[in-house]
Write a protein that holds these residues in place. Structure first.
Motif, PDB file in Angstrom:
ATOM      1  N   LEU C  92     -24.926  40.631  18.922  1.00  0.00           N
ATOM      2  CA  LEU C  92     -24.545  39.493  19.760  1.00  0.00           C
ATOM      3  C   LEU C  92     -24.240  38.268  18.907  1.00  0.00           C
ATOM      4  N   ARG C  93     -24.957  38.109  17.797  1.00  0.00           N
ATOM      5  CA  ARG C  93     -24.626  36.990  16.904  1.00  0.00           C
ATOM      6  C   ARG C  93     -23.185  37.128  16.410  1.00  0.00           C
ATOM      7  N   VAL C  94     -22.792  38.338  16.071  1.00  0.00           N
ATOM      8  CA  VAL C  94     -21.432  38.563  15.574  1.00  0.00           C
ATOM      9  C   VAL C  94     -20.424  38.251  16.692  1.00  0.00           C
ATOM     10  N   GLU C  96     -20.932  36.362  19.327  1.00  0.00           N
ATOM     11  CA  GLU C  96     -20.986  34.939  19.699  1.00  0.00           C
ATOM     12  C   GLU C  96     -20.137  34.075  18.763  1.00  0.00           C
ATOM     13  N   ASP C  97     -20.167  34.413  17.468  1.00  0.00           N
ATOM     14  CA  ASP C  97     -19.346  33.637  16.527  1.00  0.00           C
ATOM     15  C   ASP C  97     -17.858  33.825  16.813  1.00  0.00           C
ATOM     16  N   LYS C 100     -17.045  31.707  19.980  1.00  0.00           N
ATOM     17  CA  LYS C 100     -17.282  30.265  19.904  1.00  0.00           C
ATOM     18  C   LYS C 100     -15.997  29.447  20.053  1.00  0.00           C
ATOM     19  N   LYS C 104     -17.452  29.800  24.345  1.00  0.00           N
ATOM     20  CA  LYS C 104     -18.469  30.630  25.000  1.00  0.00           C
ATOM     21  C   LYS C 104     -19.678  30.860  24.108  1.00  0.00           C
ATOM     22  N   ASN C 105     -20.831  31.072  24.724  1.00  0.00           N
ATOM     23  CA  ASN C 105     -22.030  31.395  23.939  1.00  0.00           C
ATOM     24  C   ASN C 105     -22.853  32.469  24.661  1.00  0.00           C
ATOM     25  N   ARG C 106     -24.111  32.612  24.227  1.00  0.00           N
ATOM     26  CA  ARG C 106     -24.927  33.711  24.742  1.00  0.00           C
ATOM     27  C   ARG C 106     -25.131  33.645  26.255  1.00  0.00           C
ATOM     28  N   ASN C 108     -22.988  32.802  28.380  1.00  0.00           N
ATOM     29  CA  ASN C 108     -21.812  33.411  29.017  1.00  0.00           C
ATOM     30  C   ASN C 108     -21.867  34.932  28.930  1.00  0.00           C
TER      31      ASN C 108
END
Lengths: 116, 265, 323
Positions: C92-94, C96-97, C100, C104-106, C108
């Motif tokens: 999810l970090r990948v 999310e970047d 961005k 959008k972020n987590r 979303n």
């Protein structure tokens, strides 16, 4: 605080995590995580990235504190060959030493022949 | 200390230690996948694994003392045979872990923080226990206790000093846990003999240390409480328990008891 | 080579060519690098689904965490499900970047999951009613996942590759855990063996579906081809499914289980496994969020997320770091 300006939840700040595996080793980048502040980031970093892996030190850095290169700047890192300042620019040395060695050996042989 | 003449207080004490960790870790494990934040879910699970691992170490000591197999001790005993404190068996909230779990994070933070503070004090004392296997286990467990405390203290301080809603929820949780936390601090009906056999320090001394340390944490967040931790629902050290434990034991032993012929899982 | 001073002044088309050159030279693309929208969208689609599948994948196994039969199993399954959450974190970090720049972020990602816009793997929509299911999931679902993840290790997107590398390292523990669960039941009583066989029967179709439909000839589906063009993956769904058969069918038979497909056989001439196709319409239904446990699992995730909203709200407001 850029996050708040975007209207995004300020709980989700991005932190980059670095660690050292050995006392005398280099600091290495590991991964990133989301946390509301650095205290929480460091306590979460430990179990998110070092459950099995060994670490003797852990650093967390707010991502927005890091100045990165733009793509243009990254392109500029692709260097032209500069042989004169690298060992591979001096690959001929071995052969030249060998030539001297051979000359010396041959010379000795000639002397031997003369003596005989 | 002679094992033969002090067997009862020795095993009683280890059952308390084992059952506290086991039931506490069980409640923690029900949170897996449901914590407020993915990163926290991972961190919290490590703490529960450590605690379950400690319970396993204690059950093995009991096993070496002739009490039976570690898996049988943890999965087959009846409610009345458990020696854990009642506050540790309490559900995480209403609902079931698979069906509408309405779990209370404030309650969890407080219960875990108080428990880990008390546990560290207990382990420090057990390092000097006259029963060497117990002292040895305590020394090993203490290495993991540092992280547990660091983790819960950060959650405590931050939630206590954030929004009004969080503060309210946390204060409600403190009052709730306080009413029964005395159950963790007591050594039960065999306390005197445990102490005279040199197994652990006196209950009053341990309790005083606990209150001092909690007081210090309260001071940092401008909180105070008038009375001392109570034990209003009864003494788990004496086999007194609630429906919540009955329910938990049924869940955690469901598979283990499902095939009495099975010799391995 | 490109004159670095002019990169920003390139036309979109030139940037695209430069990007494809990098892909073809097997360079790794990083989060801040220029990338065509098409590539970004393909990555977001692939990685957010992969990430949320890990998070949702924790749920069917989570059922068995408190119930695991022994102290050792309780510890091991906790560690394993924890790893799944950890894999979700990495992925999810990948994702999310990548999201961005789209604002959008987590949060979303979660709301897309709750509204079923964001899909997750078919296997995690299925019920896991017995301990035998926990064993089959750990052995075969994880086995299938390891194959598809290993295949993507060399992906062109750097951050995804690094996440997968960490994931694959941990998967080797999962594989052992799964084997250990299955072998204990296979060595056990008739009842335990039956429990294992029943679970295999329940999971077989879902396992075949896990790799996805064959290819565009059958479905008109183009995502796989795009993923290969951008070097996000190197093998097709069917290649992976065939590898899965080769690796696991002999083992399944060795421990006395029966593959619940009478037609399954290896054809020496064509060097392929023949098998009964699962119902691909059912597959579509399942991944659209209409599987047997889809609603329950989404509800569980959603209610736990909403229950703890106050925590994220509160800590978002802790301004000074408390020492």
């Amino acid at each position: 605080m850029d996050e708040q300006k975007n209207g995004l939840n300020p709980f989700y700040e991005e932190f980059e995590v670095f660690s050292k595996k050995k006392e005398d080793g280099p600091l290495q980048y590991q991964f990133s995580l989301l946390a509301p502040n650095e205290e929480m980031a460091i306590v979460l970093a430990k179990e998110n990235f070092f459950r099995r892996e060994k670490a003797v030190d852990i650093w967390v850095v707010r991502r927005n504190a890091i100045r990165k290169l733009s793509q243009s700047e990254k392109e500029s890192l692709k260097k032209l060959d500069k042989h004169y300042r690298e060992t591979k620019g001096y690959a001929d040395l071995n052969q030249r030493w060998r030539n001297f060695k051979e000359k010396q050996d041959n010379g000795t042989d000639e002397k031997k022949v003369e003596k005989a | 200390m002679s094992i033969e003449s002090n067997k009862q207080e020795l095993t009683e004490l280890i059952y308390q230690l084992a059952d506290d960790d086991f039931i506490h870790a069980h409640r923690g494990s029900e949170w897996l996948g449901l914590a407020p934040h993915i990163e926290e879910d991972v961190a919290f699970s490590s703490i529960n694994q450590d605690t379950m691992g400690h319970a396993t170490m204690y059950y093995r000591i009991l096993s070496e003392l002739g009490e039976g197999k570690a898996d049988d001790l943890s999965h087959l005993r009846k409610k009345e045979q458990f020696r854990n404190a009642i506050i540790l068996e309490e559900k995480n909230g209403t609902g079931e872990y698979l069906d509408s779990p309405n779990y209370d994070w404030a309650f969890t933070v407080i219960r875990h923080l108080f428990y880990d503070v008390a546990k560290k004090i207990r382990l420090e004392s057990l390092k000097q226990s006259s029963y060497e296997p117990l002292a040895d286990a305590a020394r090993k467990m203490l290495t993991e206790q540092y992280y547990h405390l660091l983790h819960w203290k950060i959650w405590f301080k931050q939630l206590m000093t954030s929004t009004e809603e969080a503060r309210d929820r946390m204060e409600t949780a403190i009052k709730r846990v306080w009413k029964d936390f005395g159950g963790v601090l007591t050594l039960g009906p065999h306390a005197e003999k445990m102490v005279s056999a040199g197994l652990i320090e006196d209950e009053a001394a341990l309790r005083e240390r606990f209150i001092d340390q909690i007081q210090e944490l309260f001071n940092e967040v401008n909180y105070s409480i008038d009375n001392e931790p109570l034990m209003i629902r009864g003494d788990g050290r004496n086999g007194e328990h609630t429906e919540d434990l009955e329910h938990a034991l049924k869940t955690l032993s469901e598979v283990y008891v499902s095939d009495p012929q099975a010799t391995g899982w | 080579m490109l004159d670095h001073l002019t990169f920003d002044q390139l036309s979109e088309e030139q940037k695209y060519d430069h990007f494809m050159d990098r892909i073809n030279r097997d360079e790794k693309i990083e989060a801040d690098d220029w990338m065509p929208d098409d590539y970004r969208i393909a990555l977001i689609r692939l990685i957010s689904m992969h990430g949320i599948s890990e998070i949702m994948g924790a749920l069917p196994e989570k059922e068995w965490v408190p119930k695991a039969p022994t102290l050792h199993r309780k510890l091991a399954i906790m560690a394993k499900v924890q790893d799944e959450m950890g894999h979700g974190q990495l992925l999810l970090r990948v994702a999310e970047d990548l999201m961005k720049p789209l604002g959008k972020n987590r949060d979303n990602i979660m709301s897309d999951l709750f509204t079923k816009r964001l899909k997750f793997h078919n296997v995690f929509h299925m019920a896991s009613p017995t301990w035998g299911d926990a064993a089959i999931i750990a052995w075969l679902v994880d086995g299938a996942a390891i194959m598809s993840q290993t295949m993507m290790l060399d992906t062109s997107y750097g951050p995804y590759g690094r996440a997968l590398k960490r994931i694959c390292q941990e998967e080797s523990f999962h594989a052992k855990h799964g084997e250990s669960l299955v072998l204990s039941l296979a060595e056990g009583t008739d009842r335990q063996k039956q429990m294992l066989q029943d679970a295999l029967n329940r999971w077989w179709d879902a396992l075949l579906m896990f790799f996805g439909p064959k290819s565009k000839q059958e479905t008109g589906h183009t995502n796989v081809d795009k993923n290969i063009k951008y070097k996000l993956r190197t093998k097709t769904n069917e290649q992976l499914r065939q590898e899965f058969f080769t690796k696991y069918i002999p083992k399944i038979e060795l421990i006395g289980l029966k593959v619940p497909d009478k037609t399954v056989r290896f054809d020496e001439e064509s060097n392929t496994w023949h098998y009964q196709d699962p119902d691909w319409n059912e597959f579509k239904q399942i991944v659209s969020g209409n599987g047997p446990k889809s609603d329950d699992r989404i509800r569980l995730r959603q209610s736990s997320y909403e229950n703890t909203e106050w925590v994220r709200e509160a800590l978002g407001h802790v301004k000074t770091a408390v020492v």
